[in-house]
Design a protein around this motif. Structure first.
Motif, PDB file in Angstrom:
ATOM      1  N   ILE A  91      -3.109   6.382  -4.188  1.00  0.00           N
ATOM      2  CA  ILE A  91      -4.557   6.469  -4.074  1.00  0.00           C
ATOM      3  C   ILE A  91      -5.004   7.327  -2.895  1.00  0.00           C
ATOM      4  CG2 ILE A  91      -4.627   4.329  -2.706  1.00  0.00           C
ATOM      5  CD1 ILE A  91      -7.300   4.850  -5.220  1.00  0.00           C
ATOM      6  N   CYS A  92      -4.172   7.371  -1.863  1.00  0.00           N
ATOM      7  CA  CYS A  92      -4.559   8.115  -0.658  1.00  0.00           C
ATOM      8  C   CYS A  92      -4.824   9.581  -0.964  1.00  0.00           C
ATOM      9  CB  CYS A  92      -3.473   8.005   0.404  1.00  0.00           C
ATOM     10  SG  CYS A  92      -2.757   6.380   0.538  1.00  0.00           S
ATOM     11  N   CYS A 135     -10.021   1.004  -1.111  1.00  0.00           N
ATOM     12  CA  CYS A 135      -9.442   2.355  -1.098  1.00  0.00           C
ATOM     13  C   CYS A 135     -10.080   3.280  -2.116  1.00  0.00           C
ATOM     14  CB  CYS A 135      -7.939   2.295  -1.376  1.00  0.00           C
ATOM     15  SG  CYS A 135      -6.998   1.457  -0.120  1.00  0.00           S
ATOM     16  N   ARG A 173     -12.044  10.796  -4.703  1.00  0.00           N
ATOM     17  CA  ARG A 173     -12.921   9.628  -4.841  1.00  0.00           C
ATOM     18  C   ARG A 173     -14.219  10.031  -5.511  1.00  0.00           C
ATOM     19  NH1 ARG A 173      -9.719   8.945  -1.035  1.00  0.00           N
ATOM     20  NH2 ARG A 173      -8.587   6.994  -0.905  1.00  0.00           N
ATOM     21  N   ARG A 204       0.838  -1.203   0.000  1.00  0.00           N
ATOM     22  CA  ARG A 204       0.000   0.000   0.000  1.00  0.00           C
ATOM     23  C   ARG A 204       0.867   1.245   0.000  1.00  0.00           C
ATOM     24  NH1 ARG A 204      -5.539  -0.367   3.169  1.00  0.00           N
ATOM     25  NH2 ARG A 204      -6.296  -2.274   2.213  1.00  0.00           N
ATOM     26  N   PRO A 205       0.429   2.349  -0.497  1.00  0.00           N
ATOM     27  CA  PRO A 205      -0.820   2.513  -1.240  1.00  0.00           C
ATOM     28  C   PRO A 205      -0.683   2.139  -2.713  1.00  0.00           C
ATOM     29  CG  PRO A 205       0.293   4.612  -1.027  1.00  0.00           C
ATOM     30  CD  PRO A 205       1.150   3.609  -0.314  1.00  0.00           C
ATOM     31  N   CYS A 209     -11.408   5.898   2.091  1.00  0.00           N
ATOM     32  CA  CYS A 209     -10.152   5.687   2.803  1.00  0.00           C
ATOM     33  C   CYS A 209     -10.459   5.192   4.211  1.00  0.00           C
ATOM     34  CB  CYS A 209      -9.357   6.985   2.872  1.00  0.00           C
ATOM     35  SG  CYS A 209      -7.943   6.824   3.981  1.00  0.00           S
ATOM     36  N   ASN A 210      -9.773   4.147   4.607  1.00  0.00           N
ATOM     37  CA  ASN A 210     -10.004   3.613   5.940  1.00  0.00           C
ATOM     38  C   ASN A 210      -8.874   3.943   6.903  1.00  0.00           C
ATOM     39  OD1 ASN A 210     -12.555   2.018   5.487  1.00  0.00           O
ATOM     40  ND2 ASN A 210     -11.242   1.305   3.825  1.00  0.00           N
ATOM     41  N   ALA A 211      -8.093   4.920   6.516  1.00  0.00           N
ATOM     42  CA  ALA A 211      -7.018   5.407   7.375  1.00  0.00           C
ATOM     43  C   ALA A 211      -6.139   4.273   7.880  1.00  0.00           C
ATOM     44  CB  ALA A 211      -7.590   6.203   8.547  1.00  0.00           C
ATOM     45  N   CYS A 212      -5.611   3.512   6.935  1.00  0.00           N
ATOM     46  CA  CYS A 212      -4.811   2.348   7.322  1.00  0.00           C
ATOM     47  C   CYS A 212      -3.428   2.759   7.799  1.00  0.00           C
ATOM     48  CB  CYS A 212      -4.697   1.376   6.155  1.00  0.00           C
ATOM     49  SG  CYS A 212      -3.597   1.942   4.857  1.00  0.00           S
ATOM     50  N   GLY A 213      -3.014   3.956   7.421  1.00  0.00           N
ATOM     51  CA  GLY A 213      -1.681   4.392   7.829  1.00  0.00           C
ATOM     52  C   GLY A 213      -0.760   4.635   6.653  1.00  0.00           C
ATOM     53  N   ALA A 214      -1.067   4.038   5.501  1.00  0.00           N
ATOM     54  CA  ALA A 214      -0.150   4.113   4.361  1.00  0.00           C
ATOM     55  C   ALA A 214      -0.118   5.493   3.722  1.00  0.00           C
ATOM     56  CB  ALA A 214      -0.513   3.054   3.322  1.00  0.00           C
ATOM     57  N   ALA A 215      -1.066   6.360   4.111  1.00  0.00           N
ATOM     58  CA  ALA A 215      -1.067   7.709   3.536  1.00  0.00           C
ATOM     59  C   ALA A 215       0.191   8.477   3.922  1.00  0.00           C
ATOM     60  CB  ALA A 215      -2.308   8.468   3.989  1.00  0.00           C
TER      61      ALA A 215
HETATM   62  S1  SF4 Z   1      -4.536   5.479   3.725  1.00  0.00           S
HETATM   63 FE1  SF4 Z   1      -4.374   5.114   1.528  1.00  0.00          FE
HETATM   64  S2  SF4 Z   1      -3.964   2.951   1.391  1.00  0.00           S
HETATM   65 FE2  SF4 Z   1      -4.726   3.301   3.460  1.00  0.00          FE
HETATM   66  S3  SF4 Z   1      -6.931   2.984   3.334  1.00  0.00           S
HETATM   67 FE3  SF4 Z   1      -6.583   5.151   2.962  1.00  0.00          FE
HETATM   68  S4  SF4 Z   1      -6.464   5.285   0.731  1.00  0.00           S
HETATM   69 FE4  SF4 Z   1      -6.163   3.152   1.232  1.00  0.00          FE
END
Ligand code: SF4
Ligand code: SF4
Lengths: 623, 232
Positions: A617-618, A601, A622, A283-284, A605-611
């Motif tokens: 994609i972050c 994504c 959208r 990710r991302p 965005c589920n705020a996974c941390g990869a932003a």
């Molecule tokens: S931070 Fe980026 S990779 Fe993570 S859920 Fe949001 S859009 Fe997807």
């Protein structure tokens, strides 16, 4: 390039001598006097597998663009040559120069799957490099590992000087510079490793120690060098359209697994299937510009002469310009009499149209990977494929003349019940029934429907929401496979369904390595010493030897596989940061148990941390 | 347009087998933009046909394949483009046009010539020239051929067109031979050497020979051997 490390008699005795002679089209030859650093890149499996790997081609190309570095290649010698090299004490050599690897500055090893761990030891051993990093001196190459398995490097930590965490395009240049400085300074090996450990993304395992609790889980990690970082964040290419790409990949003489141009269209995946490690690690999602890809495709076809091109990515249907790219490639390839080998695409009108143009409908098959038989379990694993979508896709395809269907499932997923397993038979049967309804008898010109249902065993992997999950025992796996077969044979259309399942022993071992810690390293070393190698090749995998080595070392297999893990357990890989946070993964683990689906994504965005990497994609709007 | 290509194969590429050499040229033709003709269908194939396969470990001065072109192209320019896309050890020596009704390369092969040397330290202990002279005087040259199932005795006499040996400046033997290479009567150079060793009461050790194929021949209408590059 006229020099060979092996003599005529050996080359005439072994299978496929062309694996060992180098000299392939686009292989890079430099004058060794003109370079400062000699690097050899290794894929620890046989040539035909290793040569098919895109990552090595990317790094080979990148290193050789550095004027002061000559990068060569090496693969695991096949067992016939392995034996001869040991008998005659021939040191393992690089393909291009045919020089012994032990004289190189660096040995880079890409670690793509857990079952190659003994092959890593084979390569080191044949190269006459001490197997343990602590035994190496200034005379030996720096052994550096990369690839997906380095996201839990602990089971093989003792064998490596450095692990490179993340995408290789970013900090190797810096490492080369640090190496040159160090070499000139005349200081000792540890000093170089210290300097390396301060480069971002590089992990020097010998500067850390794992301290365990009484129950065997990790209490904490201790640093043995105070300036080494506490956490190591993966390296990532933020702009994948503007980076290294091998425009002139090496073209093997012998037929290899991927005998084609490979076009990497994007990195990462928008979907967060909860069992899938790649979906989290990379990710991302970062798409490559479609114009750049078109240009790459043409250049690479021209430079290699390959008769086929394929697209590579985790989930190609999600690439936003797939339409445009495929239309372009179809036109180009037709003019060039070149085939397109399609990745597995979501089955819909578009993909069926493309497939019918580039493949023989009679021979090709549809692929669905629902991974779980029931909707309930698909929600648990967050696989957004519904029965309706599958049946609609199948219906369209059957109308278009397709008859062959491949289905992929996993057994042993968290919360799985007998009903979920039987649902695999149900859905296989429904697809067959769909065929009989869609295609009347007189129209079955391509024959009748053939369904191949395959199951693999679920292995919990680090950096996935299922990293907390209990893995099944071998016996449980086999029971599940029998149950699945029973579910299929009880179906009305069972004669149209063929069922395959995986080996359970290898899955158990893979499960141990995937979530293992440093204590597993001794077992791997012993198993290698007892002759284990090429474990990824079913016929050479010896479960009895492995079990013996676990017993002798007092290391429990179950501790790593079937043990229930608490939410707050410290995992061996927790000190690595792949972007996705442990909080996110834990949230997803709980969502799985609650059977909640998490949007992908592109949806939200589920705020996974990869932003935090600031790209991909972050940061896209959208719809 | 139909053309015949002659190429040589030396050095490390001698360890690449016949099928892989074919694959190698299929890709090389694409790299060099040779307008080769393709069959239709989902996986189009080039219309090319190779002459005699060359054994793994054997070098060659003169290998051949024929191909059909989609359109006319300049022979010299094609040769240059091809050579620009070759790997070390393989050189395209000539491209000639064939008449449309030419027999394919494989079907017309009658004989091949070879130069055979010994690997270091493997020179025979006997006088090769003398053995050759005596061998050629025999009215028959019987040889027991091992097939998969049984042994058959064949007579090599008719199939050995020329055979001689001399020593080079370093006092190493070079054997020259032209032998039958037709699909029915193909004779391997090592077979001839085996017979010579046997005659001398010796046994040819394995991996002793360094073999180079020098030319492949077809028979012209009057039965004379013609290098394939001229025979069309
Ligand atoms: S931070 Fe980026 S990779 Fe993570 S859920 Fe949001 S859009 Fe997807
Ligand atoms: S679609 Fe799911 S299984 Fe496939 S790569 Fe993405 S996350 Fe993994």
């Amino acid at each position: 390039m006229s020099k060979l490390a092996l003599d005529h008699e050996i080359l005439m005795t072994i299978e496929k001598p062309a694996r060992y002679i180098g000299g392939e089209v686009n292989a890079v030859y430099k004058n060794k006097e003109d370079v400062d650093v000699r690097f050899v890149m290794c894929f620890p499996d046989v040539y035909e597998i290793g040569m098919s790997h895109l990552g090595i081609q990317i790094l080979y190309d990148m290193f050789n663009r550095f004027e002061d570095v000559w990068c060569e290649r090496v693969y695991s010698p096949w067992l016939d040559l392995d034996k001869i090299m040991r008998e005659k004490n021939i040191p393992l050599f690089a393909l291009e120069s045919q020089d012994p690897i032990r004289d190189f500055d660096f040995l880079g090893i890409t670690i793509q799957y857990e079952m190659c761990y003994t092959n890593i030891l084979q390569v080191l051993d044949l190269a006459q490099i001490p197997l343990l990093a602590k035994d190496r001196t200034k005379e030996h190459p720096i052994v550096i590992g990369g690839g997906p398995c380095t996201y839990n490097p602990e089971p093989i930590a003792d064998f490596f000087d450095i692990f490179y965490i993340g995408e290789g395009e970013t900090v190797y240049r810096e490492l080369m510079d640090v190496y040159k400085e160090w070499k000139a300074s005349g200081e000792d090996r540890v000093e170089f490793l210290k300097r390396a450990s301060r480069i971002s993304g590089l992990y020097v395992p010998m500067f850390y120690e794992e301290i365990y609790k009484e129950d065997g889980t990790i209490d904490h990690r201790e640093k043995l060098y105070d300036k080494a970082p506490d956490r190591i964040t993966k390296e990532i290419v933020t702009d994948v359209s503007d980076t290294y790409y091998p425009m002139k990949p090496v073209v093997p003489f012998i037929k290899v697994t991927q005998d084609r141009v490979v076009l990497e269209i994007q990195r990462g995946c928008i979907r967060g299937c909860r069992f899938c490690q790649a979906g989290q690690l990379y990710r991302p999602v970062r798409e490559r510009d479609v114009e750049v890809l078109k240009d790459y495709a043409i250049q690479m076809l021209h430079n290699t002469g390959h008769e086929e091109i394929s697209l590579s990515s985790l989930s190609s249907s999600d690439y936003s310009k797939l339409d445009e790219l495929l239309s372009f490639l179809m036109k180009e390839c037709e003019e060039r009499h070149t085939n397109i080998s399609l990745p597995s695409l979501r089955i819909d009108a578009f993909s069926l149209d493309v497939m019918s143009k580039v493949q023989d409908v009679k021979k090709s098959s549809l692929t669905f990977a629902p991974e779980a038989g029931s909707q309930r379990l698909r929600n648990v694993i967050n696989k957004g494929l519904t029965e309706e979508v599958i049946l609609n896709g199948a219906h369209l395809a059957f109308e278009g003349g397709w008859t062959k269907v491949k289905l992929y499932f996993m057994l042993g997923l968290p919360t799985e019940t007998v009903e979920d397993i039987h649902a695999i038979g149900d859905i296989s049967n429904k697809i067959a029934a769909e065929f009989f309804e869609t295609v009347p008898k007189e129209k079955r010109k391509n024959g009748t429907v053939q369904i191949v249902t395959s199951t693999s065993f679920f292995i919990p992997k680090p950096f996935t929401p299922f990293q907390w999950a209990r893995m099944c025992t071998k016996e449980e796996f086999l029971d599940k496979a029998y149950e699945c077969r029973r579910g299929i044979t009880s179906q009305l259309n069972q004669k149209r369904i063929r069922y395959n399942w995986h080996e359970a022993d290898v899955s158990v071992m893979e499960g141990v390595f995937a979530r293992g810690d440093r204590r597993v390293g001794k077992v791997i070393l012993d198993a290698y010493k007892k002759g284990c190698v090429y474990d990824a090749w079913g016929e050479y995998f010896h479960m009895d030897v492995w079990e013996e080595c676990f017993r002798e070392n007092g290391v429990s297999i179950d501790f790593y596989t079937t043990r229930e893990r608490q939410d707050d357990e410290i995992f061996p890989w927790d000190f690595l940061d792949c972007g996705v946070t442990k909080e996110f993964l834990l949230r997803e683990w709980h969502n799985a148990q609650a059977e909640n689906v998490t949007p992908n994504c592109k949806q939200k965005c589920n705020a996974c941390g990869a932003a935090k990497f600031g790209c991909g994609i972050c940061f896209e709007p959208r719809s | 347009m139909k053309v015949r290509i002659q190429f040589s194969k030396h050095g490390v590429v001698k360890y690449i087998g016949h099928l892989d050499v074919m694959r190698y040229f299929q890709k090389a033709l694409r790299r060099a933009d040779i307008p080769v003709k393709y069959t239709g269908g989902f996986s189009p194939h080039q219309v090319i046909s190779f002459a005699q396969p060359l054994g793994v470990g054997v070098e060659s001065e003169s290998e051949y394949f024929d191909m059909e072109l989609e359109r006319e192209d300049d022979l010299q320019a094609m040769k240059e483009r091809l050579n620009a896309s070759m790997t070390d050890g393989i050189v395209v020596k000539a491209i000639v046009e064939l008449p449309d009704n030419a027999k394919n390369a494989m079907a017309s092969i009658a004989a091949a010539s070879y130069e055979v040397r010994f690997r270091e330290g493997m020179e025979p202990a006997f006088d090769l020239s003398a053995e050759i002279e005596a061998l050629l005087k025999q009215s028959t040259i019987p040889y027991v051929k091992q097939t998969k199932k049984n042994e058959i005795e064949v007579d090599l006499k008719q199939g050995i067109y020329t055979l001689s040996a001399e020593k080079d400046k370093k006092d190493h033997w070079i054997i020259y031979m032209t032998v039958d290479a037709s699909s029915g009567g193909n004779i391997k150079p090592s077979t001839v050497l085996e017979v010579l060793y046997k005659r001398a009461g010796d046994k040819l050790p394995p991996f002793a020979l360094a073999i180079t194929r020098m030319e492949i021949f077809a028979k012209d209408d009057s039965g004379h051997l013609m290098p394939l590059i001229q025979a069309n």
